[in-house]
Design a protein around this motif. Structure first.
Motif, short mmCIF file in Angstrom:
data_model
loop_
_atom_site.label_atom_id
_atom_site.label_comp_id
_atom_site.label_asym_id
_atom_site.label_seq_id
_atom_site.Cartn_x
_atom_site.Cartn_y
_atom_site.Cartn_z
N LEU A 160 0.86 -1.18 0.00
CA LEU A 160 0.00 0.00 0.00
C LEU A 160 0.90 1.23 0.00
N ILE A 161 0.70 2.13 -0.97
CA ILE A 161 1.50 3.35 -1.03
C ILE A 161 0.59 4.56 -1.17
N TRP A 162 1.06 5.71 -0.66
CA TRP A 162 0.35 6.96 -0.93
C TRP A 162 1.33 8.11 -0.95
N GLY A 163 0.98 9.14 -1.78
CA GLY A 163 1.85 10.30 -1.92
C GLY A 163 3.16 9.98 -2.60
N ALA A 164 3.18 9.00 -3.50
CA ALA A 164 4.42 8.57 -4.15
C ALA A 164 4.43 8.97 -5.62
N ASN A 165 5.64 9.05 -6.20
CA ASN A 165 5.79 9.34 -7.62
C ASN A 165 6.96 8.56 -8.17
N ALA A 166 6.88 8.22 -9.47
CA ALA A 166 7.92 7.41 -10.11
C ALA A 166 8.85 8.26 -10.97
N TYR A 167 8.56 9.55 -11.10
CA TYR A 167 9.38 10.45 -11.91
C TYR A 167 9.16 11.88 -11.42
N VAL A 168 9.99 12.80 -11.91
CA VAL A 168 9.95 14.20 -11.48
C VAL A 168 9.78 15.11 -12.69
N THR A 169 8.86 16.07 -12.59
CA THR A 169 8.58 17.02 -13.67
C THR A 169 8.99 18.44 -13.26
N GLU A 170 8.87 19.34 -14.21
CA GLU A 170 9.12 20.76 -13.93
C GLU A 170 8.17 21.27 -12.85
N GLU A 171 6.92 20.86 -12.93
CA GLU A 171 5.95 21.27 -11.92
C GLU A 171 6.35 20.77 -10.53
N ASP A 172 6.80 19.52 -10.45
CA ASP A 172 7.26 19.00 -9.17
C ASP A 172 8.40 19.84 -8.61
N CYS A 173 9.34 20.21 -9.47
CA CYS A 173 10.50 21.00 -9.00
C CYS A 173 10.06 22.34 -8.44
N ARG A 174 9.05 22.96 -9.05
CA ARG A 174 8.53 24.23 -8.50
C ARG A 174 7.94 24.00 -7.11
N ILE A 175 7.23 22.89 -6.94
CA ILE A 175 6.65 22.57 -5.63
C ILE A 175 7.77 22.37 -4.60
N TYR A 176 8.80 21.62 -4.97
CA TYR A 176 9.90 21.34 -4.04
C TYR A 176 10.61 22.63 -3.62
N GLN A 177 10.81 23.54 -4.57
CA GLN A 177 11.47 24.80 -4.21
C GLN A 177 10.64 25.59 -3.19
N GLY A 178 9.34 25.39 -3.21
CA GLY A 178 8.47 26.10 -2.28
C GLY A 178 8.62 25.65 -0.83
N ILE A 179 9.23 24.48 -0.60
CA ILE A 179 9.43 24.03 0.79
C ILE A 179 10.91 24.06 1.19
N ARG A 180 11.76 24.58 0.33
CA ARG A 180 13.21 24.54 0.57
C ARG A 180 13.61 25.29 1.83
N ASP A 181 13.04 26.46 2.05
CA ASP A 181 13.39 27.30 3.19
C ASP A 181 12.45 26.97 4.35
N VAL A 182 12.94 26.20 5.32
CA VAL A 182 12.07 25.74 6.39
C VAL A 182 11.62 26.87 7.31
N SER A 183 12.32 28.01 7.29
CA SER A 183 11.90 29.14 8.13
C SER A 183 10.56 29.70 7.66
N LYS A 184 10.16 29.36 6.44
CA LYS A 184 8.88 29.83 5.89
C LYS A 184 7.75 28.84 6.11
N TRP A 185 8.07 27.68 6.68
CA TRP A 185 7.02 26.71 6.99
C TRP A 185 6.16 27.24 8.14
N SER A 186 4.96 26.72 8.23
CA SER A 186 4.13 27.06 9.37
C SER A 186 4.78 26.52 10.64
N GLU A 187 4.49 27.17 11.78
CA GLU A 187 5.07 26.72 13.05
C GLU A 187 4.64 25.29 13.36
#
Length: 310
Positions: A160-187
């Motif tokens: 059973l898997i969830w939230g998984a992916n077998a490849y990476v796209t340009e859209e995925d990379c934009r999403i990943y950059q959005g979490i790069r700076d952990v100081s911007k995460w919610s508390e």
């Protein structure tokens, strides 16, 4: 004045992440029958490192829980450790090397880090003397599970898997950059990880993860493990939250298409759309996920080529 269009990746980033926890020591590995309903915690030597795991239950059916990026067994899977049927299952939740209490070493990300995690996970279960295992993987743990199942078809029973992916796209990379700076995460998302790792290790490891997962986009077809999907033989259930903040829906559809006989469930109820560790603290999501796991593990043939919404 017309409102500016918002990119789907930006919408997903508004939703964001989950909790985590900490450290232990080593009894000898023993067969499943020696364990009961308590959750035990230990470390064992596997492939040159000491891997931390938790274990509970006394059933003949072994289940390995594989956490996501920066995750650990106890922090991503506490409800499953507590609530899965302990007469039917023996449940093991592990911390991949460099995460949780499987430190040292510090986490690193060579290009084959998913393959390394898959080998570590399977070898851990063999060290613990399980003859077969079913896999329950979240996020990066889902990718690890896919690789482990493909490379060990006779050893992996069901998955059973969830939230998984077998490849990476340009859209995925934009999403990943959005979490790069952990100081911007919610508390709420940041504090448990800071408590587990300390801010510096947490921030550095998150940045390294973003760089490492993004490098797959430079490979042909953004490949992580898409070439391995046809090798998976075990009954597989794919779960996807309709508003998953980090994994777009097309990844679940791709897995469903390319894993033979897989069944896919897309959660679209308002309180179940963001499937992931953060939701596992909600009673309803915990109940549903535990039910899916028990259906998957118990059914003689859960193969059903359909993708449907709840």
């Amino acid at each position: 004045m017309a409102a500016a269009a918002v990119h789907p990746a930006s919408l997903r980033l508004r939703l964001l992440l989950s909790p985590l926890k900490s450290r232990t020591r080593v009894p000898q590995a023993e067969p499943a029958a020696a364990f009961g309903t308590a959750v035990t915690s230990a470390k064992v030597a596997v492939n040159g490192v000491h891997l931390h795991y938790q274990r509970t239950g006394e059933g003949e059916h072994a289940v390995l829980l594989l956490p996501g990026m920066l995750g650990s067994g106890s922090t991503d899977f506490a409800p499953q450790l507590q609530n899965l049927n302990k007469k039917r299952f023996t449940v093991v939740a592990w911390d991949p090397r460099g995460y949780g209490q499987s430190r040292p070493p510090d986490r690193d990300f060579p290009l084959d880090f998913f393959e390394r995690d898959a080998k570590d996970a399977v070898d851990l279960m063999k060290v613990l003397q399980f003859k077969q295992v079913s896999l329950l993987g979240w996020s990066d743990g889902g990718i690890t599970a896919l690789i482990a199942a493909a490379k060990n078809p006779s050893y992996v029973r069901k998955m059973l898997i969830w939230g998984a992916n077998a490849y990476v796209t340009e859209e995925d990379c934009r999403i990943y950059q959005g979490i790069r700076d952990v100081s911007k995460w919610s508390e709420k998302a940041r504090k448990p990880l800071e408590a587990l790792y300390g801010y510096d290790y947490f921030a550095k490891t998150c940045e390294n993860w973003v760089d490492s997962i993004s490098q797959f986009k430079e490979l042909p077809d953004g490949n992580i493990c898409r070439h391995l999907l046809p090798l998976i033989q075990c009954p597989t259930l794919i779960v996807h939250g309709e508003k998953d903040p980090l994994v777009p829906r097309f990844h679940a559809d791709f897995l469903h298409k390319h894993v033979k006989g897989a069944r896919c469930e897309v959660m679209s109820q308002p309180d179940l759309q963001q499937i992931g560790p953060a939701l596992l603290t909600l009673g309803k999501a915990t109940t549903l996920l535990s039910l899916w796991i028990q259906v998957l593990m118990s059914s003689p043939n859960p193969h059903r080529k359909s993708c449907y919404n709840f």
